[in-house]
Design an enzyme around this catalytic site. Sequence first.
Site, short mmCIF file in Angstrom:
data_model
loop_
_atom_site.label_atom_id
_atom_site.label_comp_id
_atom_site.label_asym_id
_atom_site.label_seq_id
_atom_site.Cartn_x
_atom_site.Cartn_y
_atom_site.Cartn_z
N GLY A 67 -12.50 -3.86 62.63
CA GLY A 67 -12.08 -4.46 63.87
C GLY A 67 -10.60 -4.50 64.17
O GLY A 67 -10.18 -5.13 65.14
N TRP A 69 -8.56 -2.13 65.32
CA TRP A 69 -8.23 -1.52 66.61
C TRP A 69 -8.71 -2.41 67.75
O TRP A 69 -8.04 -2.52 68.78
CB TRP A 69 -8.82 -0.11 66.71
CG TRP A 69 -7.90 0.93 66.14
CD1 TRP A 69 -7.04 0.78 65.10
CD2 TRP A 69 -7.76 2.27 66.59
NE1 TRP A 69 -6.37 1.95 64.87
CE2 TRP A 69 -6.78 2.89 65.76
CE3 TRP A 69 -8.36 3.02 67.59
CZ2 TRP A 69 -6.39 4.22 65.93
CZ3 TRP A 69 -7.97 4.36 67.75
CH2 TRP A 69 -7.00 4.94 66.94
N ASP A 87 -20.38 -0.34 66.50
CA ASP A 87 -20.40 0.29 65.17
C ASP A 87 -21.81 0.15 64.61
O ASP A 87 -22.54 -0.79 64.97
CB ASP A 87 -19.39 -0.38 64.23
CG ASP A 87 -18.98 0.53 63.07
OD1 ASP A 87 -19.86 1.00 62.33
OD2 ASP A 87 -17.77 0.78 62.92
N ASP A 103 -26.08 2.61 66.68
CA ASP A 103 -25.61 3.98 66.78
C ASP A 103 -25.52 4.36 68.25
O ASP A 103 -26.55 4.42 68.93
CB ASP A 103 -26.59 4.89 66.04
CG ASP A 103 -26.13 6.33 65.94
OD1 ASP A 103 -25.29 6.75 66.77
OD2 ASP A 103 -26.61 7.05 65.05
N ASP A 128 -11.45 5.65 65.97
CA ASP A 128 -10.79 5.79 64.67
C ASP A 128 -11.85 6.10 63.61
O ASP A 128 -11.66 5.83 62.43
CB ASP A 128 -10.03 4.50 64.32
CG ASP A 128 -9.01 4.69 63.21
OD1 ASP A 128 -8.39 5.78 63.15
OD2 ASP A 128 -8.83 3.77 62.39
N LYS A 168 -9.10 9.91 66.28
CA LYS A 168 -8.63 10.43 65.01
C LYS A 168 -9.32 11.76 64.70
O LYS A 168 -10.52 11.92 64.91
CB LYS A 168 -8.91 9.44 63.88
CG LYS A 168 -8.52 9.98 62.50
CD LYS A 168 -8.30 8.88 61.49
CE LYS A 168 -9.55 8.14 61.10
NZ LYS A 168 -9.27 7.05 60.15
#
Length: 210
Positions: A67, A69, A87, A103, A128, A168
């Site tokens: 958490g 970000w 998540d 998901d 990320d 990322k």
Amino acid sequence: MATRITNKKLSKSSRAWMQEHLDDHYVKLAQKDGYRARAAYKLLEINDKLKLIRPGMTVVDLGSAPGSWSQVAAKLVGDNGTLIASDILPMDYLDNVTFIQGDFREQDVFDNIMAAVAGRPVDVVLSDMAPNTSGFAAVDQPRMMYLCELAVDFALQTLTDGGTLIMKVFQGEGSDELRKTMQGQFSKLRSIKPAASRARSKEMYWLATK
């Protein structure tokens, strides 16, 4: 009862990693500033330079746990903004963050995210995400590229025109091909390696504007 892991039980490489982690400037800074992970400083640096996340915006954070970000982005959008995090892993509660566990590839989870968006334009998608690494590039790199492709697909479906994906990426096999594809899908694509990224890491952050 939890088992205490001593240095004797760790391999030489694991002991070296643990010591580096404990000595890490950004780890210490995260503990001091109350962030859940050192990764917070990567997003802070990116946004300090480019001001992509601003008050009142709607932001979706993919692969958000633990958490850090979401912590940064929620402060940046402020009380009048919206931060939706998702998540497959659980994530502890954060003020001003709507968390949806599951998901996002699954239709019901995607629908729940979009229900939380509630018709607002999605200004920024954050990713990320990274796989649990094995240390073998032949295994880890394809897994990472798959996660990147998922983030790109989600961003293309949800971002408003002019919105941005901050993602990322591991530089390596498949990244050049993905970059070429994204150049045809987004109006602008930039790269940045924040100071908080370890020098030896092959991670980069791509900023793609729709």
